[in-house]
Each structure stands twice: as C-alpha cells, then as structure tokens.
Scaffold this active site. Structure first.
Site, PDB file in Angstrom:
ATOM      1  N   HIS A 166       0.842  -1.220   0.000  1.00 34.25           N
ATOM      2  CA  HIS A 166       0.000   0.000   0.000  1.00 34.25           C
ATOM      3  C   HIS A 166       0.873   1.264   0.000  1.00 34.25           C
ATOM      4  CE1 HIS A 166      -3.277  -2.771   1.240  1.00 34.25           C
ATOM      5  NE2 HIS A 166      -2.308  -3.307   1.977  1.00 34.25           N
ATOM      6  N   SER A 287      13.899  21.967 -16.133  1.00 35.12           N
ATOM      7  CA  SER A 287      12.694  22.739 -16.375  1.00 35.12           C
ATOM      8  C   SER A 287      13.097  24.074 -16.978  1.00 35.12           C
ATOM      9  CB  SER A 287      11.967  22.966 -15.045  1.00 35.12           C
ATOM     10  OG  SER A 287      11.171  24.129 -15.117  1.00 35.12           O
ATOM     11  N   LYS A 293      15.177  22.160 -11.023  1.00 34.56           N
ATOM     12  CA  LYS A 293      14.561  20.886 -11.386  1.00 34.56           C
ATOM     13  C   LYS A 293      15.484  19.944 -12.146  1.00 34.56           C
ATOM     14  CE  LYS A 293      10.982  19.613 -10.725  1.00 34.56           C
ATOM     15  NZ  LYS A 293       9.673  19.850 -11.384  1.00 34.56           N
ATOM     16  N   GLU A 300       9.419   8.464 -16.660  1.00 32.08           N
ATOM     17  CA  GLU A 300       8.059   8.992 -16.880  1.00 32.08           C
ATOM     18  C   GLU A 300       7.549   8.657 -18.277  1.00 32.08           C
ATOM     19  OE1 GLU A 300       7.246  13.126 -15.046  1.00 32.08           O
ATOM     20  OE2 GLU A 300       9.399  13.019 -15.360  1.00 32.08           O
TER      21      GLU A 300
END
Ligand code: ARG
Length: 474
Positions: A166, A287, A293, A300
């Site tokens: 979980h 970024s 970033k 991804e």
C-alpha cells in the site's frame, strides 16, 4: 474530389484487367499501404527470392528466368537501400511496388514471379519474417536490461531498504531482493515473447490467395529457405489470422506494464522525499522555468508509453474480431499498430537497459526510511510466537507497543526492556537483535526470501540463466 485528382488516377494497377475505369484517386490513396508497409521491403524481397528459387527447382521457372529475377531483385534492394526507389501510390503496397519495378527492370520475366502465390500469402509471410526479427531485437534489449538489473542486485544483496505494501512501510527488505523481483517479471516477459516467436515461425507461402495453388510447389523448400520450422497447415488460416501480431502486442503490453511499474518506483525513489536512488544527469532533463529541477523524464516517458502499447493491442484485437475466413482487407490495418508496438517497446527497453546499470543507490536514505514506520513490528510478533504466544495474540501485543511508540514519538527499538516487558513478560534482552534491520532481513533466510544470503544465491542463479540464454539464442 478535384478534377486533377480524378485524372491522376490510372489503370496501371497490376490487377487492372477486369476494370472498366480508373480507380478514384482518393480511393487509391485510401486503400494504399505502400506509405507504411514499405518497411517490409527486405522481407518481401527475401520471400520473393525463396519463392522464385523454389519455382525454378520445380521447373516452373527456367534457370535463366531465375537468374534474371535474382538480378532484378538485387537491383531493387539496392535502390531501396539508397533511397532511390520510386515508391508509387498507384502501385498500392510494397508487394506491387516491387513486382512492378521488377518488370520495368527485367521485362516480361518479371511478370512470372507471382506464379503460384498471392499477395495474401506474401504479406502473411513478410510480417512473420519481420516480427520474428523484431522479437529477436526486442529480446536482445530485454536480456541486456535483465543483466543490468541482476548485476545491480548482486552489488546490493545487503543494502537494506523498506519494503512496501500500500506504499506504506511494511518490512525491511534488501535492495537486491527488490531488483530481482523486477527481473522475475522480465523473465516471464521473455518467455512470452519466445513463445510468440515459436508459434509464428511457420511459413504461409503456398497458401496463395486462400485455397492453395494448382502448381506443383514445394512448400518445405520455401519454409526452410526462410528459416521457418515448417509450412503452415491450413491455407485459409495461413492468409487470414493475425493472432501472432495480437499475441506479440499482448506480450508487449505486459512487458510495458512491468516497465511502467519499475518506472513508477524510480519516479518515487528519485523524489526529494525518498532520495533512494539517483539517476545520472544524462537520463534527465531540466525545467525551462524552475532552475533547480531535474526531472526523471526517461522513467516517466516509459510509464506513459505503456498506454500507447495497450492501445495497439486493443486496435489489433478489434481489427481481428468477427472477420470471416479468409483474407480481408481489414488486415492491412495490422501493420501500423504492430510496427509502432515494436519500435515503442524496443526504445523503452533500450532506454532502461542503458539507465538501470547507471542508477546510484543511496544506502543511507534507504536505511533511514526503513528505520521509520515500525518496519520490524512483524519481527517482534514472530519473536513472541517463538516464546509461545499464538500469532494473533502476538499481533495484538505488538500493535499496542506500536501505538505507545506513536504516542511517544519513538521507535520500537528505543523502548527500554522493562517498558517492552510491560507489553509482554516473555520479552528478553535478545529482543533488540530481532528489532534491527539487519536481523530482520537476515532472518528471512529461505529460498525466495530477502536475506542477503538468499539474494546473493538468487542473483547468481539469475546470472547463470541469462548466460545460458545468451549461449543458446534461437
Ligand atoms: N497490402 C495488403 C495487406 O497489407 C496486401 C494483401 C492484399 N491482398 C488483397 N487481395 N487485396 O494486407
């Protein structure tokens, strides 16, 4: 439709004999596949060579005619290779583009190549050849990725991290054990891809349009020449089913699904909140507005591309659904999803195969995370069971100890022996060994367990299986 579009249309099609007017120019473009199936040109030429050689061996073509055809096809292969081939929409698909060009180059003999075959068995053969090679390329990258995972696991047999259920801290595990779980998923994917390869590896040539041919062909010869294990058994089935493409897409979807799970974990692990691993800069991007970033783009994107592969699987299943025997034009729609499925899966595996060996585990962060969240609570319960408590009672006792720790903002191992004994009198000073992360993982010392000893053996066994695989490619 414009007048010029109408006049563009021609009756030059190889099947033009029974037609009284030119194909509508839009219909010509709509029904054509040459713009994408030209990818199959190398397989189409190999198939034609095998077919022509068989026709010559069976005295259906003369030796001289075969020589002409071989030379013509060699010229065409060169033209295509060098980007000089004039792909024409009025020649519909890869098969007719090549055949028509052959006749342009060698004359009348070119028209004999199609004796005893049809585009239906031709295309069924081409795709099988193409997919067989594609599977080999894909499994090559899959093996490379698995090797990278197994080596990283072998270096991290005693690196402790929290195991999750979980996504909540559950029990301590070793990083090597986690990585070998990834390897298990991929090993099954490999098996599925090989099964698919084995099943598709039969030669449809000879099925012709659907019913076979009146010529005295030798199907064993063409099958052997093209590296198939045998000719297909039923001509109707040979030209019509694309279940092998669906099977590949299904195996690809599962592989991509597994990659997406790994990708998700990498995204989580590289976050500032986890910092379990670092992905080298060359696999990340920044970024345009936030200077700090460093984004895990590769994982991804791999995660995202799973949707695309799943989509192709749906497209292929839906394309095949309810098609009556035998060939239907619907099947021309098999190519783009299948091609993209291969490219996408190959690229994802390649990216991961390059990136995974370069991952840098952050051992301190993993240990710190495992120290939070009462990861050794089950070990304490097991300890009490060894002292004679039924497990359900032990669970209750430890639950109360955990609640106490939550109230006092401390860990189980911070409690003094007398405090622990308030929860149960059987607890002794040897409990503290049980509460350590190292003690916890070492205690799970059975095949399939997370102890460093077991993980070391599992990594060695996995490495051996991979070595055996590479020594015995299909
Ligand atoms: N371009 C076609 C395909 O991809 C080749 C077979 C066409 N056969 C036919 N009879 N129209 O399926």
């Amino acid at each position: 439709m414009s007048q010029s579009e109408k006049s563009e249309a021609t009756t030059s099609a190889l099947w033009g004999g029974r037609f009284g007017e030119a194909t509508d120019a839009f219909v010509q473009r709509f029904t054509a596949s040459q713009q994408f199936d030209r990818l199959l040109a190398p397989q189409d030429i190999r198939g034609s060579l095998a077919h022509a050689r068989m026709l010559a061996a069976q005295d259906i073509l003369s030796a001289g005619e075969l020589t002409e055809i071989e030379a013509g096809l060699a010229t065409i292969a060169e033209e295509i290779d060098q980007g000089r081939f004039d792909w024409r929409v009025d020649r519909e698909d890869v098969h007719m583009n090549i055949e028509a060009r052959l006749t342009e180059i060698i004359g009348e003999t070119g028209k004999k190549l199609h004796t005893g075959r049809s585009r239906n068995d031709q295309v069924a053969t081409d795709i099988r050849l193409w997919l067989r090679e594609s599977i080999d390329a894909v499994t090559g990258e899959l093996t490379r990725l698995q090797s990278g995972i197994v080596e990283l696991a072998a270096e991290n047999t005693d690196t402790v991290m929290p195991g999750f259920t979980h996504l909540q801290v559950a029990q301590p595990i070793t990083f090597g054990h986690h990585l070998l779980a990834w390897n298990e998923m991929l090993e099954r994917d490999f098996g599925r891809l090989q099964d698919c390869r084995d099943r598709l590896n039969q030669c449809p040539l000879g099925a012709a349009a659907l019913a076979g041919t009146t010529f005295n062909i030798d199907r064993e010869q063409t099958a052997a020449a093209l590296g198939f294990t045998q000719p297909t058994r039923n001509s109707l089935d040979s030209v019509s089913d694309r279940d092998f493409a669906i099977e590949f897409a299904a195996a690809a979807a599962l592989t991509a699904t597994h990659l997406s799970r790994m990708a998700e974990e990498l995204v989580i692990w590289t976050s500032a909140q986890f910092q379990f691993v670092t992905i080298p800069d060359r696999f990340c991007t920044g970024s345009s507005i936030m200077p700090q970033k460093k984004n895990p783009d590769v994982p991804e994107l791999v995660r995202g591309k799973t949707g695309r592969i799943n989509g192709h699987l749906m497209a292929l299943l839906t394309l095949m659904k309810a098609q009556p025997l035998a060939y239907n034009k619907d099947n021309q729609e098999d190519k783009e999803p299948l091609f993209d499925c291969v490219t996408t899966l190959y690229d994802c595996l390649r990216a991961f195969a390059d990136m995974v060996p370069a991952l840098k585990p952050n051992r301190a962060a993993m240990v710190n995370a495992a120290l939070e969240g009462f990861a050794t609570a089950t070990d304490l319960a097991d300890y009490l069971v060894r002292r004679g408590l039924p497990f359900r009672d032990a669970h209750e006792v430890v639950g109360r100890a955990v609640a106490h720790c939550v109230d006092h903002d401390c860990r189980l191992e911070d409690l003094s022996l007398p405090t622990l004994q308030e929860f149960h009198g059987s607890i002794d000073s040897d409990v503290f060994e049980v509460l350590t992360l190292e003690g916890s993982v070492a205690a799970r010392n059975h095949p399939g367990g997370t102890s460093p000893l077991q993980v070391k053996a599992a990594a060695a066994a996995a490495r051996e299986r991979l070595t055996a695989r590479q020594a015995d490619p299909r």
